[in-house]
Design a protein around this motif. Structure first.
Motif, mmCIF file in Angstrom:
data_model
loop_
_atom_site.group_PDB
_atom_site.id
_atom_site.type_symbol
_atom_site.label_atom_id
_atom_site.label_comp_id
_atom_site.label_asym_id
_atom_site.label_seq_id
_atom_site.Cartn_x
_atom_site.Cartn_y
_atom_site.Cartn_z
ATOM 1 N N GLY A 397 0.797 -1.222 0.000
ATOM 2 C CA GLY A 397 0.000 0.000 0.000
ATOM 3 C C GLY A 397 0.827 1.268 0.000
ATOM 4 N N GLU A 398 2.149 1.132 0.016
ATOM 5 C CA GLU A 398 3.048 2.290 0.018
ATOM 6 C C GLU A 398 3.597 2.542 -1.386
ATOM 7 O OE1 GLU A 398 3.585 4.193 2.726
ATOM 8 O OE2 GLU A 398 2.152 2.915 3.806
ATOM 9 N N ASP A 399 3.969 3.797 -1.664
ATOM 10 C CA ASP A 399 4.552 4.134 -2.956
ATOM 11 C C ASP A 399 5.923 3.471 -3.102
ATOM 12 O OD1 ASP A 399 2.328 5.676 -3.160
ATOM 13 O OD2 ASP A 399 3.369 7.592 -3.428
ATOM 14 N N VAL A 400 6.213 2.987 -4.299
ATOM 15 C CA VAL A 400 7.484 2.301 -4.536
ATOM 16 C C VAL A 400 8.561 3.305 -4.945
ATOM 17 C CG1 VAL A 400 6.303 0.188 -5.225
ATOM 18 C CG2 VAL A 400 6.954 1.849 -6.979
ATOM 19 N N ALA A 401 9.794 2.866 -4.953
ATOM 20 C CA ALA A 401 10.928 3.718 -5.318
ATOM 21 C C ALA A 401 11.090 3.762 -6.836
ATOM 22 C CB ALA A 401 12.197 3.170 -4.669
ATOM 23 N N PHE A 402 11.915 4.713 -7.315
ATOM 24 C CA PHE A 402 12.215 4.797 -8.745
ATOM 25 C C PHE A 402 12.681 3.431 -9.255
ATOM 26 C CE2 PHE A 402 13.106 9.423 -7.926
ATOM 27 C CZ PHE A 402 12.084 9.905 -8.742
ATOM 28 N N GLY A 403 12.140 3.023 -10.406
ATOM 29 C CA GLY A 403 12.564 1.780 -11.029
ATOM 30 C C GLY A 403 11.897 0.539 -10.500
ATOM 31 N N GLU A 404 11.150 0.679 -9.387
ATOM 32 C CA GLU A 404 10.470 -0.477 -8.805
ATOM 33 C C GLU A 404 9.042 -0.568 -9.342
ATOM 34 O OE1 GLU A 404 11.744 -2.834 -6.718
ATOM 35 O OE2 GLU A 404 13.640 -1.837 -7.178
ATOM 36 N N ASP A 432 -10.140 7.298 -2.421
ATOM 37 C CA ASP A 432 -9.692 8.631 -1.974
ATOM 38 C C ASP A 432 -9.301 9.537 -3.150
ATOM 39 O OD1 ASP A 432 -10.049 7.902 0.697
ATOM 40 O OD2 ASP A 432 -8.035 7.051 0.825
ATOM 41 N N GLY A 433 -10.108 9.492 -4.204
ATOM 42 C CA GLY A 433 -9.862 10.350 -5.358
ATOM 43 C C GLY A 433 -8.895 9.778 -6.380
ATOM 44 N N TRP A 434 -8.294 8.628 -6.072
ATOM 45 C CA TRP A 434 -7.357 7.976 -6.994
ATOM 46 C C TRP A 434 -8.053 6.833 -7.722
ATOM 47 C CZ3 TRP A 434 -2.350 9.621 -7.780
ATOM 48 C CH2 TRP A 434 -1.826 10.534 -6.831
ATOM 49 N N LEU A 435 -7.738 6.656 -9.004
ATOM 50 C CA LEU A 435 -8.219 5.510 -9.768
ATOM 51 C C LEU A 435 -7.129 4.445 -9.803
ATOM 52 C CD1 LEU A 435 -10.340 4.263 -11.815
ATOM 53 C CD2 LEU A 435 -8.832 5.161 -13.597
ATOM 54 N N ALA A 436 -7.428 3.275 -9.241
ATOM 55 C CA ALA A 436 -6.493 2.150 -9.294
ATOM 56 C C ALA A 436 -6.683 1.443 -10.634
ATOM 57 C CB ALA A 436 -6.756 1.188 -8.133
ATOM 58 N N THR A 437 -5.675 1.525 -11.504
ATOM 59 C CA THR A 437 -5.833 1.064 -12.884
ATOM 60 C C THR A 437 -5.698 -0.438 -13.061
ATOM 61 O OG1 THR A 437 -3.488 1.233 -13.471
ATOM 62 C CG2 THR A 437 -4.831 3.240 -13.671
ATOM 63 N N GLY A 438 -4.994 -1.100 -12.129
ATOM 64 C CA GLY A 438 -4.745 -2.524 -12.310
ATOM 65 C C GLY A 438 -3.526 -2.813 -13.172
ATOM 66 N N ASP A 439 -2.895 -1.768 -13.712
ATOM 67 C CA ASP A 439 -1.695 -1.954 -14.520
ATOM 68 C C ASP A 439 -0.450 -1.731 -13.661
ATOM 69 O OD1 ASP A 439 -2.772 -2.566 -17.089
ATOM 70 O OD2 ASP A 439 -3.417 -0.482 -17.256
ATOM 71 N N ILE A 440 0.546 -2.565 -13.866
ATOM 72 C CA ILE A 440 1.790 -2.488 -13.113
ATOM 73 C C ILE A 440 2.830 -1.759 -13.962
ATOM 74 C CG2 ILE A 440 3.531 -3.779 -11.832
ATOM 75 C CD1 ILE A 440 0.647 -4.132 -10.799
ATOM 76 N N ALA A 441 3.452 -0.737 -13.378
ATOM 77 C CA ALA A 441 4.388 0.084 -14.133
ATOM 78 C C ALA A 441 5.604 0.426 -13.289
ATOM 79 C CB ALA A 441 3.697 1.370 -14.600
ATOM 80 N N THR A 442 6.621 0.930 -13.968
ATOM 81 C CA THR A 442 7.784 1.506 -13.289
ATOM 82 C C THR A 442 7.947 2.949 -13.769
ATOM 83 O OG1 THR A 442 9.300 0.767 -15.040
ATOM 84 C CG2 THR A 442 8.986 -0.704 -13.154
ATOM 85 N N MET A 443 8.665 3.762 -12.978
ATOM 86 C CA MET A 443 8.975 5.127 -13.389
ATOM 87 C C MET A 443 10.465 5.367 -13.205
ATOM 88 S SD MET A 443 7.507 8.822 -12.044
ATOM 89 C CE MET A 443 8.571 8.944 -10.604
ATOM 90 N N ASP A 444 11.107 5.933 -14.234
ATOM 91 C CA ASP A 444 12.519 6.240 -14.077
ATOM 92 C C ASP A 444 12.680 7.642 -13.481
ATOM 93 O OD1 ASP A 444 12.311 8.170 -16.109
ATOM 94 O OD2 ASP A 444 13.078 6.823 -17.661
ATOM 95 N N GLU A 445 13.909 8.058 -13.273
ATOM 96 C CA GLU A 445 14.166 9.318 -12.575
ATOM 97 C C GLU A 445 13.863 10.550 -13.431
ATOM 98 O OE1 GLU A 445 17.987 9.310 -10.757
ATOM 99 O OE2 GLU A 445 17.550 7.576 -9.491
#
Length: 551
Positions: A397-404, A432-445
């Motif tokens: 339930g917590e936000d993941v780190a870059f690249g995770e 809480d105003g967020w849409l949970a998309t069901g898609d798994i993604a990563t984000m780079d820096e």
């Protein structure tokens, strides 16, 4: 969302924030641009064009008929079940300026699929192509539909050309099965009568429903995503923020081959092109690739949207590589992942970028977009749209780190109001105003997102969502099938295809029996292409089928 990394990643001039309340409604936006660009061509189909001024007048004629002869009032549901024809924008905007909620329907739906969508939405009136009127006739008595407008492919192509085309389709090609809809009226009769009536403007606000756009689910039947006028205005402005430094007012020609009943083309082509006074070339049958290429040769097109399947098909159609691409600025890929070989070949042949984005019906649809100055395909879905926040949430339930990897949650003015009459399903995805998309993604820096997996069991065939539960429900209705499960299998043509695992009740049933049964109940892209018989489906300790193991 912090803007520091956005500033170095976004192209110059892209606005971080948009005003979702710039227009009270799509009706306000429509009238502004039809009057501003009245002499520009808005749509072309089969060599017949309609200007913005003509579109406005014909839209009001259609709306006047809906108001006066059908008695439809603000909030009523109006369904459109036709392919890309000039009738589509006329009916679309006619319904929207009347304050109606548009229910888009795939014309290739089977009676079972059509009945569910009409009943679930409470649709009162429908525009249907005559080729598919027999499907409507089979279920209309089980729905609330009271008014039917029927159109032919040639209805807006002029008296001579239109009559010849309609006659050929009906009598030579015999593509109009017999049907009984005795109270139905013809589209051109509607237009002639509406021209003698007066449209009464309707007060529409941003929170009013513009669309019930149906999307499936891994459990239960398909659901209507409630998209408000504000959702749609926001997404148009978000699209404009990305493209305004590329598109030139009055000079753009968009190829619209994806069906306008699909949220991608509806927003990206039909709606988002209006602020630029651009013209849309409506392709009615993009599956005829040779005919499609001949149509492309007629226009110095500047943009094209599509899914991986469409781009790949064009690239392998004789004559495509001989087209003049000197006016083409970019292609937009969405609906499904754009494969690297396809993107690289597209760039080699056309000398232009194929930009990938990400969206979903529940977001009208744009969520992310690759920047217009991106030099080559990099496998990502790009950066967040303006005024869009994205979280990647881990299993804890917590936000993941870059690249995770984490589940993509989206917040922004384009996020739907919820699912129509389905509060439980709404509560599962809107948190809480967020849409949970069901898609798994990563984000780079640098803020670029990449989809790595799907939390849901959804199957994506040529950009269309296919939901296992619906396939399985159809399968177990067969008297010879005890249990069934549907999963995605890779396809070189469509990205993914449907594979089904069957536990027999009747030991004598074979693959073709299963396929024939599905052909009667499901539209083409949902039908299984691979059938595998097994003795038992893998299940959890509470009896849930483990599709992941089957994959």
């Amino acid at each position: 969302m912090e803007k520091i990394w956005l500033e170095k990643s976004y192209p110059p001039g892209v606005e971080f924030e948009i005003d979702p309340d710039k227009y009270n409604s799509l009706a306000d936006l429509f009238f502004k641009y039809t009057q501003l660009y009245k002499d520009n061509t808005a749509f072309i189909n089969m060599d017949v064009s309609i200007s913005y001024q003509q579109l406005e007048q014909q839209t009001m004629d259609f709306a006047a008929y809906l108001q006066h002869d059908l008695g439809l009032v603000k909030g009523d549901k109006f369904a459109i079940m036709i392919p890309n024809l000039l009738q589509y924008p006329i009916a679309l905007f006619g319904a929207l300026i009347s304050g109606l909620t548009v229910v888009n329907i795939n014309p290739l739906y089977t009676p079972r699929e059509l009945e569910h969508q009409l009943k679930d939405s409470g649709t009162k009136a429908i525009l249907v192509l005559e080729n598919f009127a027999h499907v409507l006739a089979a279920v209309i008595d089980k729905t609330e539909v009271k008014h039917v407008i029927i159109t032919g492919v040639g209805d807006r192509l002029g008296a001579i050309k239109g009559t010849l085309i309609n006659g050929a389709i009906k009598h030579v090609k015999k593509q109009v099965p017999a049907y009984q809809l005795p109270s139905a009226v013809k589209f051109n009769q509607v237009m002639n009568k509406g021209a003698k009536l007066t449209f009464s403007p309707v007060a529409i606000v941003g929170s009013d429903l513009a669309f019930l756009q149906y999307t499936g689910g891994t459990t239960g039947p398909s659901k209507g995503a409630m998209l408000t006028h504000r959702n749609m205005v926001a997404n148009i402005e978000q699209s404009k923020a990305v493209t305004k430094n590329v598109y030139e007012v009055g000079k753009e020609i968009m190829i619209t081959a994806l069906p306008l009943y699909h949220i991608f083309a509806l927003t990206s082509n039909c709606l988002a092109f209006m602020p630029f006074g651009g013209k849309n070339i409506l392709i009615t049958n993009p599956r005829d690739m040779e005919g499609f290429v001949k149509e492309l040769a007629k226009y110095p097109f500047t943009a094209i949207t599509g899914v991986n399947t469409l781009f790949n098909g064009l690239l392998h159609t004789p004559g495509f590589d001989k087209l003049d691409f000197s006016s083409l600025k970019m292609g937009f890929g969405g609906g499904m992942s754009v494969q690297r070989p396809v993107a690289e070949l597209w760039e080699k042949v056309t000398q232009t970028r194929l930009l990938e984005g990400y969206g979903l019906t529940e977001c009208a649809p744009l969520v992310t977009m690759s920047p217009y100055n991106q030099k080559k395909y990099n496998g990502s879905i790009g950066l967040p749209a303006s005024s869009t926040d994205i979280r990647l949430v881990g299993a804890d339930g917590e936000d993941v780190a870059f690249g995770e990897p984490g589940e993509m949650w989206v917040k922004g003015p384009q996020v739907m109001k919820g699912y129509y009459n389905r509060q439980k399903a709404t509560d599962e995805v809107l948190i809480d105003g967020w849409l949970a998309t069901g898609d798994i993604a990563t984000m780079d820096e640098d803020g670029f997102f990449t989809i790595v997996d799907r939390k849901k069991d959804m199957i994506i065939v040529s950009g269309f969502n296919v939901y296992p539960n619906e396939i399985e429900e159809v399968l177990v209705a067969h008297e010879g099938i005890l249990e069934a499960a549907a999963v995605a299998a890779p396809s070189d043509v469509t990205g993914e295809m449907v594979k089904v695992f069957i536990v027999r009740k009747d030991p004598d049933i074979v693959d073709q029996d299963v396929i024939d049964h599905c052909n009667e109940m499901l539209t083409n892209y949902k039908r299984p292409k691979i059938v595998e018989f097994i003795d038992e489906l893998p299940k959890s300790n509470v009896g849930k089928v483990l599709r992941k193991e089957l994959r």
